[in-house]
Every structure is written in structure tokens, then in C-alpha cells.
Scaffold this motif. Structure first.
Motif, PDB file in Angstrom:
ATOM      1  N   LYS A  51       0.827  -1.213   0.000  1.00 52.89           N
ATOM      2  CA  LYS A  51       0.000   0.000   0.000  1.00 52.89           C
ATOM      3  C   LYS A  51       0.857   1.256   0.000  1.00 52.89           C
ATOM      4  N   ASP A  52       1.933   1.238   0.787  1.00 53.10           N
ATOM      5  CA  ASP A  52       2.822   2.404   0.847  1.00 53.10           C
ATOM      6  C   ASP A  52       3.506   2.631  -0.495  1.00 53.10           C
ATOM      7  N   TYR A  53       3.903   1.550  -1.140  1.00 54.18           N
ATOM      8  CA  TYR A  53       4.537   1.666  -2.457  1.00 54.18           C
ATOM      9  C   TYR A  53       3.552   2.260  -3.460  1.00 54.18           C
ATOM     10  N   SER A  72       0.918   4.102  -2.839  1.00 55.47           N
ATOM     11  CA  SER A  72       0.700   5.516  -2.492  1.00 55.47           C
ATOM     12  C   SER A  72       1.839   6.393  -2.977  1.00 55.47           C
ATOM     13  N   SER A  73       3.071   5.889  -2.898  1.00 54.76           N
ATOM     14  CA  SER A  73       4.210   6.696  -3.355  1.00 54.76           C
ATOM     15  C   SER A  73       4.222   6.828  -4.874  1.00 54.76           C
ATOM     16  N   VAL A  74       3.833   5.778  -5.592  1.00 55.15           N
ATOM     17  CA  VAL A  74       3.736   5.856  -7.059  1.00 55.15           C
ATOM     18  C   VAL A  74       2.687   6.889  -7.443  1.00 55.15           C
ATOM     19  N   ALA A 126       1.574   9.427  -5.612  1.00 56.36           N
ATOM     20  CA  ALA A 126       2.035  10.765  -5.235  1.00 56.36           C
ATOM     21  C   ALA A 126       3.023  11.331  -6.256  1.00 56.36           C
ATOM     22  N   LYS A 127       3.912  10.504  -6.736  1.00 56.14           N
ATOM     23  CA  LYS A 127       4.902  10.954  -7.731  1.00 56.14           C
ATOM     24  C   LYS A 127       4.224  11.360  -9.042  1.00 56.14           C
ATOM     25  N   LYS A 128       3.247  10.587  -9.476  1.00 57.92           N
ATOM     26  CA  LYS A 128       2.558  10.906 -10.737  1.00 57.92           C
ATOM     27  C   LYS A 128       1.685  12.147 -10.590  1.00 57.92           C
ATOM     28  N   GLU A 142       2.198  14.608  -8.538  1.00 55.68           N
ATOM     29  CA  GLU A 142       3.109  15.752  -8.477  1.00 55.68           C
ATOM     30  C   GLU A 142       3.671  16.075  -9.867  1.00 55.68           C
ATOM     31  N   SER A 152      -6.471   5.263  -4.572  1.00 58.03           N
ATOM     32  CA  SER A 152      -5.485   6.218  -4.078  1.00 58.03           C
ATOM     33  C   SER A 152      -5.343   7.420  -5.018  1.00 58.03           C
ATOM     34  N   ASP A 162      -5.905  12.537  -0.305  1.00 57.46           N
ATOM     35  CA  ASP A 162      -5.756  12.244   1.126  1.00 57.46           C
ATOM     36  C   ASP A 162      -6.496  13.238   2.012  1.00 57.46           C
TER      37      ASP A 162
END
Length: 144
Positions: free
Chosen positions: A2-4, A6-8, A10-12, A14, A107, A112
Motif C-alpha cells: 500500500k505504501d509503495y 501511495s508513493s507511485v 504521489a509521484k505521478k 506531483e 489512491s 488524502d
């Protein structure tokens, strides 16, 4: 995982300054193709010769954005694994790939900070999810 995911996401978000899966896919050079499928198939991701394709059932209505986000999840999380998004599996996927693509879509589509935005409204998590184009059956995938 899930954290991975969420980070993918967030990067896209941004990089492209949007949560619109169509804009992100286009920016990544993924070919988006409206296609006439049977009622059972909502979308499909295909990888062929270093090219990524997302086929979207051209007859979709409100769920079109969610299906696109789901298929974009496949393109980013499982880039060389071809998949189809079947109506019968939409909300209750069996494979880990389908679950991860749903997690990605949820996500991506639900920010969030959305709960604070609606804190004074008497809306449930399920109603908020549907406002963002996410089926209420998948609201539990968002970390509220």
C-alpha cells in the motif's frame, strides 16, 4: 505494498499536477483506445513491443474514470503483465494484480485530504468515495 502504491500515485500526481488518469496516461505515452467490448469487459491493459495500451469500453458511463485509473494502475505497477477488467471482477477481484490496481485507482482518485474538506457535511465515507468516482464497495481501500 500500500505504501509503495501511495508513493507511485504521489509521484505521478506531483509530476502531472492532476489526478486525472487520462491526462497522466497520455503524459506517460500510454495509448488510450476506446473499444467496443461486450458488456462484461470494462477495460484492458496490454503491453506489446515496448508499447503500453489501455483499451476502454466505449459504452462506459460514470465508471469510465475509475476503470481508466484501474488500468493505469496496471500500466505502472505491472507494466509487462497484460490484464482485462471484467465487470464480474470489478469490485471483488481475486488476483493480487487486480487488488493492487484497485488500490492504485482509489489512491489516485480520492485525495488524502478529502475528509477534512467534507468534515462539516454529514456524508459517509461511501458517499464521499462515490463523489470522486470510486465505487462504494472499494471505499475501504482508502486510508482515511
Amino acid at each position: 505494498m500500500k505504501d509503495y502504491i501511495s508513493s507511485v500515485v504521489a509521484k505521478k500526481v506531483e509530476k502531472f499536477a492532476t489526478r486525472d488518469p487520462f491526462v497522466i496516461a497520455d503524459g506517460l505515452g500510454i495509448h488510450i483506445i476506446p473499444w467496443h467490448f461486450t458488456d462484461e469487459v470494462q477495460g484492458m491493459y496490454k503491453y506489446e513491443r515496448k508499447n503500453k495500451f489501455i483499451f476502454i469500453n466505449k459504452d462506459l458511463g460514470e465508471e469510465r474514470k475509475f476503470v481508466m485509473a484501474h488500468e493505469l494502475g496496471h500500466a505502472l505497477l505491472h507494466p509487462k503483465h497484460n490484464t482485462s477488467f471484467l465487470k464480474k471482477n470489478t469490485y471483488f477481484p481475486v488476483s493480487k494484480y487486480e487488488k493492487q490496481a484497485n488500490q492504485f485507482a482509489v489512491s489516485l482518485l480520492i485525495p488524502d485530504d478529502c475528509l477534512s474538506e467534507y468534515k462539516d457535511a454529514s456524508l459517509s465515507i461511501y458517499e464521499i468515495s462515490e463523489m470522486y468516482g470510486v465505487p462504494k464497495e472499494l471505499a475501504h481501500l482508502k486510508n482515511f
